[in-house]
Scaffold this active site. Structure first.
Site, PDB file in Angstrom:
ATOM      1  N   LYS A 177      -1.519 -10.291  -7.755  1.00 17.37           N
ATOM      2  CA  LYS A 177      -1.350  -9.536  -6.397  1.00 17.37           C
ATOM      3  C   LYS A 177      -2.774  -8.619  -6.685  1.00 17.37           C
ATOM      4  CE  LYS A 177       0.001  -4.477  -5.978  1.00 17.37           C
ATOM      5  NZ  LYS A 177       0.360  -2.974  -5.792  1.00 17.37           N
ATOM      6  N   LYS A 223      -1.626   8.188  -0.775  1.00 18.10           N
ATOM      7  CA  LYS A 223      -1.447   8.270  -2.645  1.00 18.10           C
ATOM      8  C   LYS A 223      -2.106   9.939  -2.507  1.00 18.10           C
ATOM      9  CE  LYS A 223      -1.852   4.357  -4.987  1.00 18.10           C
ATOM     10  NZ  LYS A 223      -0.140   4.616  -5.527  1.00 18.10           N
ATOM     11  N   ASP A 275      -6.710  -2.850  -8.097  1.00 15.37           N
ATOM     12  CA  ASP A 275      -5.273  -2.945  -7.568  1.00 15.37           C
ATOM     13  C   ASP A 275      -5.085  -4.433  -7.894  1.00 15.37           C
ATOM     14  OD1 ASP A 275      -2.907  -2.058  -7.465  1.00 15.37           O
ATOM     15  OD2 ASP A 275      -2.812  -1.970  -5.424  1.00 15.37           O
ATOM     16  N   ASP A 327       3.521   2.502   0.238  1.00 10.83           N
ATOM     17  CA  ASP A 327       2.809   2.398  -1.034  1.00 10.83           C
ATOM     18  C   ASP A 327       3.218   2.118  -2.291  1.00 10.83           C
ATOM     19  OD1 ASP A 327       1.018   2.833  -3.020  1.00 10.83           O
ATOM     20  OD2 ASP A 327       1.943   4.552  -3.960  1.00 10.83           O
ATOM     21  N   GLU A 368       3.390  -1.703  -1.485  1.00  5.98           N
ATOM     22  CA  GLU A 368       2.439  -3.073  -0.736  1.00  5.98           C
ATOM     23  C   GLU A 368       2.597  -3.903  -1.507  1.00  5.98           C
ATOM     24  OE1 GLU A 368       0.907  -0.846  -2.550  1.00  5.98           O
ATOM     25  OE2 GLU A 368      -0.176  -2.104  -3.287  1.00  5.98           O
ATOM     26  N   ARG A 384       4.767  -5.419  -3.848  1.00  6.34           N
ATOM     27  CA  ARG A 384       5.738  -5.929  -3.859  1.00  6.34           C
ATOM     28  C   ARG A 384       6.294  -7.066  -2.509  1.00  6.34           C
ATOM     29  NH1 ARG A 384       9.715  -1.753  -5.263  1.00  6.34           N
ATOM     30  NH2 ARG A 384       7.712  -0.494  -6.212  1.00  6.34           N
TER      31      ARG A 384
END
Ligand code: BES
Ligand code: MN
Ligand code: ZN
Length: 498
Positions: free
Chosen positions: A262, A274, A285, A344, A346, A348
């Protein structure tokens, strides 16, 4: 740093580092050290317990010179990352006045019979101790930095292990170089780290270490049909990239491994925005992408006989009038339609495209994805292990063993089909969020499973709690490089099996 392997100390270095664990042989080591340093054994035993990262400085005389001896605690039955962290901690604490002629002794009975894994971790840690997180400080004085070129390090192991220890020293150095780069990537703020920056990193690394890299730009992403990745990127002024990498060993490959990481360079949550507390950590992330980049670079450096194919879908998840909105229905590379209940969720979405892409285009024997995917995993396992989801018990066993050895631990969570009903959408083939916080890590994994084309050996590693961590090295959480040593150790175990 220059390293030399010896089975006896030729002339004593200016400081001798003696790593010791709370295990058999501790007493014997302490009494040797007590003799050498002329320290009363009872005092030494009461002052030094060999706890993790415990450091005891002692002095001894050799050729009329007073020299240092560092007793370095490794804790109870240490895994290799405990050794790594102890050495990293020692250098970090002492870098201002660390003697440049160092000895590392693995000669004693408290070290494992084959000390190579400890040697590798020790060198890795020794080098990481000088990692400087102040990438953007303008007032750096040159003398702040500790100059690794000045160091001469003598590694002491018994004669039968000189050869394996030599290889271990090289591996420790190779890991440290890659860890530095991976730390810099994960610690970089989002304004210095766009999806194009990740792609450029991969291209440069591929050139240097000999693996192929192809970068899809936005146009090619759309043309290829990576619709889910594209939908996440719509709110960002920085276009997405899809990075495809392939490392082929020179000889015959034991296995073809597919990796997906990811690569969200910043996750605001999108329109499902968020809260601002701790949002700055969402620059990390892309920890899954960093692990994949580090692992393929290391595999190429070590010339592992494993064929690796990897994909990194990379994008920012931002807020804009063009952003995908809650309730929007999007497509995917696989062909299924997805109702985006929460923007949020996102990770997956982009992983879905990455997973299907790798399976359809490369048909790997094993498929592994790494992602900072859910807060739910952190609530479940804390910052002590990554969540492991898999449809293959052998793969679970292999990854768990690699986790135990490296200390980059994993813990399996279920993938029962009952959870699928959480992902049923009224309007599309599935939705990206159930609407309830219950079992969030599992429902995320079930979502991914819908895109692996029934691949029989898939593992999803949710490393949300592991990519960054509190440490003595920084006031904020910072990069750990989690996953690189784990994946390489796993690939090594495949070689031993063969
Ligand atoms: N990147 C986050 C997960 C995350 C949270 C990583 C905290 C590291 C630390 C992910 O994209 C996310 O936002 N997940 C949501 C999913 C939810 C909306 C279904 C979460 O876990 O809250
Ligand atoms: Mn998110
Ligand atoms: Zn995210």
């Amino acid at each position: 740093m220059q390293f030399k392997l010896r089975h006896t100390a030729t002339s004593f270095p200016d400081a001798l580092i003696v790593p010791v664990a709370q295990q058999t042989g501790l007493e014997a080591v302490l009494s040797l050290v007590a003799d050498l340093t002329d320290t009363p054994i009872e005092l030494l035993k009461s002052d030094f317990k060999a706890g993790a990262r415990e450091l005891q400085t002692l002095y001894f005389t050799e050729e009329n010179k007073r020299k240092r001896l560092y007793l370095l605690g490794l804790g109870e039955s240490p895994r290799t990352n405990d050794v790594l962290n102890a050495f990293r901690s020692l250098v970090f604490k002492r870098k201002a006045n660390l003697p440049t002629k160092l000895g590392l002794s693995f000669l004693h009975k408290n070290a494992p019979e084959n000390p190579a894994p400890w040697v590798e971790a020790a060198i890795n840690g020794l080098l990481l101790g000088r990692y400087d997180i102040g990438l953007y400080k303008t007032d750096k004085k040159p003398e702040d930095g500790f100059d690794p070129d000045k160091f001469h390090v003598e590694v002491l192991v018994d004669a039968p292990h000189l050869e394996v220890a030599t290889v271990a020293v090289q591996r420790g150095q190779a890991f440290a170089q890659t860890h530095f780069e991976v730390f810099d990537l994960v610690n970089a703020p989002a304004n210095k780290k766009t999806p194009q920056v990740l792609a450029d990193w991969a291209v440069a690394s591929g050139k240097q270490h000999g693996y192929a890299v192809e970068v899809f730009d936005e146009e090619k992403i759309v043309k290829t049909g990576l619709h889910a990745l594209h939908s996440v990127s719509k709110g960002s002024e920085h276009p997405p990239t899809f990075i495809v990498m392939e490392y082929k060993p020179k000889g015959e490959a034991l296995r073809k491994i597919g990796l997906v990481g990811k690569g969200v360079t910043f996750d605001t949550g999108g329109l499902s925005i968020k809260p601002s507390t701790n949002m700055h950590y969402m620059k990390s992330d892309m920890g899954g992408a960093a692990a994949v980049l580090g692992a393929i670079e290391m595999a190429a450096k070590l010339q592992l006989p494993i064929h690796i194919v990897a994909a990194i879908p990379s994008t920012e998840n931002s807020v804009d009038s063009l952003s995908t909105k809650p309730g929007d229905v999007i497509g995917s590379y696989q062909g299924k339609t997805i109702e985006v209940i929460d923007t949020d969720a996102e990770g997956r979405l982009i992983l879905a495209d990455g997973l299907t892409y790798i399976v359809r285009n490369f048909a790997p024997d094993v498929l592994i994805d790494l992602a900072t995917l859910t807060g739910s995993t952190i609530r479940t396992l804390g910052t002590y292990a990554g969540g492991l989801f898999s449809n293959n018990d052998d793969l679970v066993a292999q990854l768990n063993q690699a986790g135990e050895r490296t200390g980059e631990r994993l813990w399996r969570l279920p993938l029962w089909d009952d959870y699928n009903k959480e992902l049923k959408s009224d309007v599309a083939d599935l939705k990206n969020f159930s609407g309830s916080p219950a079992a969030g890590a599992i429902t995320a994994a079930k979502f991914l499973e819908a895109f692996i084309e029934k691949h029989p050996a898939w593992a999803h590693l949710d490393i949300a709690g592991m990519a960054v961590a509190d440490s003595e090295f920084a006031s904020q959480k910072s990069a750990t490089g989690f996953g690189v040593r784990l994946l390489i150790d796993y690939m090594h175990s495949l070689m031993e099996e063969a």
